[in-house]
Design an enzyme around this catalytic site. Structure first.
Site, PDB file in Angstrom:
ATOM      1  N   GLY A 280      40.514  43.489  34.425  1.00 16.13           N
ATOM      2  CA  GLY A 280      39.076  43.653  34.256  1.00 16.13           C
ATOM      3  C   GLY A 280      38.326  43.567  35.576  1.00 16.13           C
ATOM      4  N   SER A 281      37.215  42.861  35.538  1.00 15.19           N
ATOM      5  CA  SER A 281      36.311  42.828  36.693  1.00 15.19           C
ATOM      6  C   SER A 281      36.891  42.140  37.914  1.00 15.19           C
ATOM      7  CB  SER A 281      34.990  42.170  36.294  1.00 15.19           C
ATOM      8  OG  SER A 281      34.311  42.945  35.331  1.00 15.19           O
ATOM      9  N   VAL A 282      37.997  41.424  37.763  1.00 15.29           N
ATOM     10  CA  VAL A 282      38.664  40.853  38.935  1.00 15.29           C
ATOM     11  C   VAL A 282      38.984  41.962  39.946  1.00 15.29           C
ATOM     12  CG1 VAL A 282      40.845  39.840  39.704  1.00 15.29           C
ATOM     13  CG2 VAL A 282      39.595  38.796  37.814  1.00 15.29           C
ATOM     14  N   LYS A 284      37.301  44.429  40.656  1.00 17.06           N
ATOM     15  CA  LYS A 284      36.115  44.850  41.411  1.00 17.06           C
ATOM     16  C   LYS A 284      36.153  44.323  42.844  1.00 17.06           C
ATOM     17  CE  LYS A 284      33.115  45.255  37.372  1.00 17.06           C
ATOM     18  NZ  LYS A 284      32.108  44.612  36.514  1.00 17.06           N
TER      19      LYS A 284
END
Length: 567
Positions: A280-282, A284
């Site tokens: 997921g957003s990790v 990013k």
């Protein structure tokens, strides 16, 4: 009348009688010798042949070195044990032997034992491998002909489940099946140990990078989180990003390598290395580093997040929608999918792929632990694939690989290949690889710390240890579709952020909301506070000295006041 004896006739008869006695004696001697030789052949020479075959075929040929942690704590070692066998040819009464053995060793199956003991022509069968000392003594006292013992070595793990996925385990023949145990076999370490044994020296232990104290703390807090948030599974890694040493690794549910039946379930596998997940957003953090390194933006950059980003038939929106133009730091701390996707599109499809190759996401990460999975990337790179991969959708990696890359990004841009063996700084420097510029790393450290002080990772702000990090809440794919209520939550953090030394990843599989989380089940409410508790416990163990700012001292004073009031 006197009769005189004539010796002329007695002499030949007497001689003939003596000869007959000699012949009979010789015959008996020959027969006795033949019988003796046959008995010796059956009881000694053939017995020795069987024993030699047993030793050659069944006994471990080489000793296994102990496995110790970085501080010398023994995690795996060998002990002497006896294994029970039988020579069916020498057993006088099979049924009596079966009755006595099953009464003495309760876990023996009478039917299976009968099958073994009645096989024609068999000179050797195992009855039970690695029996307990009390069982050995009891069977010995039975005095059953044809039943005996072979001395073997048994691998034991004094700490049980602790670090089981790293250490692995062996089979009954002391052959490495998983983890470092398999690595030792594959690398020929046991051959080196056998040379030491032959010379009368003790084999040197294999020293791994794990710290059992940190391992215990990580395991304990993850187990508590699983219970508290009713998660299906959990995992975590603590790594020294300056040397690549893996200080602790946990994958729950785990297993006890001491148990006799090694039929572990798929859920007990080492998912930190053998599984791949959308973090997921990790991810990013990787996209931001890429955008900084290519120079397409900086900390003063801005991106329009007022409306969803539409690409073809797809629409990308934000979970924490701000519906305004966001600065780059705001995109990071609000975890904006729209802003992150726009940055990746500015880099371009080719540049995005080149950067992922540079950091290693196109390749399988291999370490001493053989269980390893290859990243899953989009099959066809398109504008949409780049946009979604930028925030972790359609892009899955093993957690160890994820933390290694992000650790390199914040370690002044230098990534060192992870290792499960103890490694010094000089060795690490030889293996180090620059993946981003120092200026990029500096920007990322700033964003990591900002996200803890002002963003989605605020519950990991352990006073004095300057923690930084990035959260990730990913919807799991079930039947080819993303399911909103099945979440895989992640947090990758590091400390101390002014000069990062250690990085940590915490993952919770399908955690549930609680009254304490106000109905939310995203990473900021479960994975992040779990990581904060872990860091609070392990930082002192790792020798990280706390540094207290005036704000920290004020927070501590408030906490002490609250604790006194509650007490």
């Amino acid at each position: 009348m006197t009769h005189e004896r004539d010796d002329r006739f007695d002499g030949p008869a007497k001689l003939a009688g003596q000869n007959r006695i000699r012949l009979v004696a010789i015959g008996f001697s020959i027969a006795f010798l033949a019988i003796s030789l046959q008995l010796a052949n059956l009881t000694i020479y053939k017995g020795m042949g069987v024993e030699d075959d047993v030793l050659a075929e069944h006994q471990p040929r080489m000793p296994r070195p102990d496995i110790v942690d970085r501080n010398g704590v023994v995690i795996a070692t060998d002990i002497a044990v006896a294994s029970l066998y039988a020579d069916p040819r020498k057993i006088i009464d099979v049924e009596e032997a079966i009755e006595s053995l099953t009464a003495t060793v309760p876990d023996l199956d009478a039917k299976a034992l009968r099958t073994k003991l009645t096989q024609p022509g068999r000179a050797f069968v195992w009855i039970k491998r690695q029996v307990a000392p009390e069982e050995r003594d009891a069977v010995y006292n039975l005095g059953i002909p044809g039943v005996g013992f072979v001395n073997e070595r048994r691998r034991v793990y004094p700490l049980g489940r602790l670090a089981a996925h790293t250490v692995g385990y062996v089979d009954l023949d002391s052959k490495g099946i998983a983890g470092i145990e398999k690595y030792l076999d594959d690398q020929g370490a046991l051959y080196t140990a056998s040379l030491a044994e032959g010379s009368g020296e003790t084999a040197s232990p294999a020293q791994i990078s794990a710290d059992t104290r940190v391992q215990h703390a990580l395991t304990d807090e993850l187990e508590k989180a699983v219970i508290k948030f009713q998660a299906k599974a959990a995992g975590g890694i603590v790594i020294d990003i300056t040397t690549g040493e893996i200080i602790a690794l946990v994958s729950l549910p785990d297993f006890n390598p001491n148990q006799e039946d090694k039929k572990f379930s798929k859920q007990q596998a080492n998912m930190m290395t053998s599984g791949v997940f959308e973090l997921g957003s990790v991810i990013k953090a990787v996209t931001f580093a890429m955008a900084f390194d290519y120079g397409v933006t900086n900390l003063t950059g801005k991106y329009d997040a007022r409306f969803p980003l539409v690409i073809g038939n797809a629409s990308i929106s934000d979970y924490h929608a701000q519906r305004r133009v966001l600065t780059v730091p705001e995109i990071f701390i609000n975890s904006s999918n729209i802003g992150t996707a726009r940055m990746a599109l500015d880099v371009g499809l080719e540049g995005h792929q080149e950067f992922l190759r540079r950091v290693g996401f196109f390749d399988r990460l291999t370490t001493e632990v053989p269980e390893s999975a290859k990243p899953l990337l989009p099959k066809h790179w398109s504008k949409l694939a780049t946009a979604t991969a930028a925030f972790g959708h359609g892009f899955a990696v093993q957690p160890l690989q994820g933390i290694s890359v992000i650790g390199g990004i914040i370690n002044n841009g230098v990534m060192t290949a992870p290792t499960f063996l103890k490694r010094d700084v000089a060795e690490a420097e030889v293996l180090a690889k620059r993946i981003v510029m120092p200026e990029t790393s500096e920007k990322m450290r700033y964003l990591f710390r900002l996200n803890v002080t002002e963003g989605t990772a605020s519950k990991a702000d352990v006073i004095g240890y300057r923690v930084g990090g990035k959260t990730g809440t990913a919807e799991k794919v079930v039947g080819g579709r993303y399911v909103p209520d099945k979440l895989l939550n992640s947090f990758i953090g590091a400390f101390p952020m002014d000069n990062p030394k250690y990085a940590i990843i915490v993952m919770l599989d399908e955690p549930k909301a609680t009254p304490e989380t106000y109905g939310f089940a995203t990473a900021g409410w479960n994975a992040v506070p779990t990581a904060g508790k872990i860091i609070e416990r392990i930082a002192p163990l790792l020798g990280v000295r706390p540094v207290f700012t005036p704000e920290d001292i004020e927070k501590l004073a408030k906490l002490a006041k609250t604790a006194k009031k509650d007490g």
